[in-house]
Design a protein around this motif. Structure first.
Motif, short mmCIF file in Angstrom:
data_model
loop_
_atom_site.label_atom_id
_atom_site.label_comp_id
_atom_site.label_asym_id
_atom_site.label_seq_id
_atom_site.Cartn_x
_atom_site.Cartn_y
_atom_site.Cartn_z
N UNK A 157 0.87 -1.34 0.08
CA UNK A 157 0.01 0.02 0.09
C UNK A 157 0.80 1.23 -0.08
N UNK A 158 2.03 1.04 -0.01
CA UNK A 158 2.91 2.34 0.09
C UNK A 158 3.31 2.74 -1.34
N UNK A 159 3.29 3.94 -1.54
CA UNK A 159 3.61 4.47 -2.78
C UNK A 159 5.03 4.76 -2.97
N UNK A 160 5.49 4.13 -4.19
CA UNK A 160 6.97 3.93 -4.34
C UNK A 160 7.75 5.29 -5.03
N UNK A 209 20.49 -2.78 -1.22
CA UNK A 209 20.04 -4.00 -0.99
C UNK A 209 19.44 -4.40 0.22
N UNK A 210 20.45 -5.26 1.10
CA UNK A 210 19.80 -5.69 2.26
C UNK A 210 19.08 -4.56 3.37
N UNK A 211 19.67 -3.31 3.28
CA UNK A 211 19.19 -2.36 4.07
C UNK A 211 17.96 -1.76 3.88
N UNK A 212 17.57 -1.92 2.62
CA UNK A 212 16.22 -1.46 2.09
C UNK A 212 15.82 -0.07 2.43
N UNK A 216 12.21 1.97 3.11
CA UNK A 216 12.09 2.61 4.40
C UNK A 216 11.62 3.95 4.05
N UNK A 217 12.49 4.61 3.25
CA UNK A 217 12.00 6.10 3.04
C UNK A 217 10.72 6.13 2.28
N UNK A 218 10.26 5.29 1.48
CA UNK A 218 8.72 5.32 0.86
C UNK A 218 7.79 5.41 2.20
N UNK A 385 17.42 2.28 10.90
CA UNK A 385 17.29 3.11 9.91
C UNK A 385 16.31 3.76 9.70
N UNK A 386 15.08 3.22 10.31
CA UNK A 386 13.71 4.10 10.26
C UNK A 386 13.94 5.42 11.18
#
Length: 403
Positions: A157-160, A209-212, A216-218, A385-386
């Protein structure tokens, strides 16, 4: 009767079984009824492994002292089951692997550690929570009060936003054709005249990659936890190159300021009054050095588990704490810092706490420090990171129009 409320309850019943066949049937029932492993009960977590013909089994955790860092599993006689119960803090978030039929000899004298890991170590087949990398996959233990550890890419549901790929070379550092990924937030293309804050994040191959980090920013942008921004994620070199480039290196600072920034500003709408730099581990050291060299250019600093003490080739790390002291009021306006509770005390934990005490006393700073129940690795980095992104570039609501 099946329906055990703890692993101990199962184990008590299994030990009372009169035959191996009955005991194995109880194991089969356990595996069908208990679908979440490790089985967590308060401060304790039980790990199991079940396969015919297994000779030895152990849990590999960085928090275990000794060589090898294994907690040997116990075999339930007459069955395929191996198990061990360990105690943890309620906010622990740790990566682990299972060592199956490993020789259990010390790792220090191992002549082929990569081959040994490849042959005997594996993720926990009963635990779907994993960190997947190009080099190695690990399982993740998440205790009840640990930070969330979702797969951010699965949030449909998150806009990318978009990630564009560039190639960058450097005269300052003498490398050619590394990859530079640039994240643009959702609706960036719909606002051609808007300018956006910029975060330069080092070790870009992990960020993408693995940290995404883009995913997360999206999510943070959608929930107004972080302002829409650009994120430039630059690929690092080999491990040897990382050490040379990242530690107290004026040339790396100049690469960021004159070469990388030129590429980003030529292709994207950058708000030069809101630029930050960040990294993890050694790349956090490079971020610190760049931000302290020019806090007017880099007004935001994100340092996740930086190394703040070193020996030998990394002796220059010992200058980092004094650098903060010498900076006095010339520091980035917003600073995020984190460290893992189980990281090496002399290299990471103790100096991180020392720095946090110093920065907390500076009232002019917007500063946040967090200590997580993790070691030094991608699992810990991803978990913080968040908070790091949201603190470094907080969402700022637009002012209400005047009547």
């Amino acid at each position: 009767m099946p329906g055990w409320d703890s692993f101990d309850a199962f184990l008590n019943e299994a030990n009372l079984a009169s035959t191996d066949e009955q005991r194995q049937q109880l194991v089969n029932t356990l595996l069908s009824e208990q679908t979440v492993w490790p089985w967590i009960n308060g401060h304790f977590a039980t790990f199991i492994y079940s396969k015919v013909g297994t000779e030895t089994a152990a849990v590999n955790l960085d928090t275990i002292k000794g060589d090898p860092p294994f907690a040997p599993m116990t075999h339930l006689p007459g069955t395929t089951l191996w198990y061990v119960t360990l105690e943890f803090a309620e906010d622990d978030l740790l990566d682990y692997m299972l060592a199956i039929d490993d020789p259990l000899t010390p790792l220090k004298g191992e002549t082929d550690l990569v081959g040994r890991v490849s042959k005997y170590w594996q993720v926990d087949p009963l635990n779907p929570l994993q960190m997947q990398t190009a080099q190695l996959n690990v399982s993740v233990l998440r205790m009840p009060d640990a930070r969330p550890f979702p797969d951010w890419a699965k949030m449909s549901a998150v806009k990318r936003g978009k990630v564009n790929q560039h190639t960058i070379s450097s005269r300052q550092l003498g490398f050619e054709s590394r990859t530079l990924w640039v994240y643009t937030p959702p609706e960036y293309d719909l606002n051609p005249h808007a300018q956006y804050p910029l975060l330069i994040f080092l070790d870009g191959q992990w960020a993408i990659g693995p940290l995404q980090i883009p995913q997360i920013a999206d999510a943070l942008i959608k929930h107004q936890q972080m302002e829409p921004l650009l994120i430039a994620m630059v690929q690092s070199g080999t491990q040897e190159e990382r050490s040379k480039e990242f530690i107290a290196n004026d040339r790396y600072f100049l690469f960021l300021l004159t070469e990388l920034l030129s590429v980003v500003q030529a292709n994207y709408h950058v708000d030069s009054s809101k630029m930050g730099v960040g990294g993890v581990g050694l790349s956090a050291d490079a971020a610190v050095y760049a931000a302290l060299k020019d806090p007017t250019a880099f007004t935001r600093l994100m340092m996740i588990s930086p190394s703040l003490k070193g020996r030998g080739d990394e002796e220059k790390l010992n200058d980092y704490l004094p650098m903060f002291d010498r900076a006095e009021e010339k520091l980035p306006k917003r600073i995020f810092q984190s460290v893992g509770r189980y990281e090496m005390n002399s290299r990471f934990l103790k100096p991180a706490r020392t720095l946090s005490e110093s920065l907390r006393s500076r009232r002019e700073l917007a500063y946040r420090f967090i200590e997580v129940g993790s070691g030094h690795g991608l699992v810990s980095f991803k978990a913080v990171l968040p908070e790091a992104l949201a603190w470094t570039f907080p969402y700022e609501a637009e002012p209400e129009p005047e009547d």
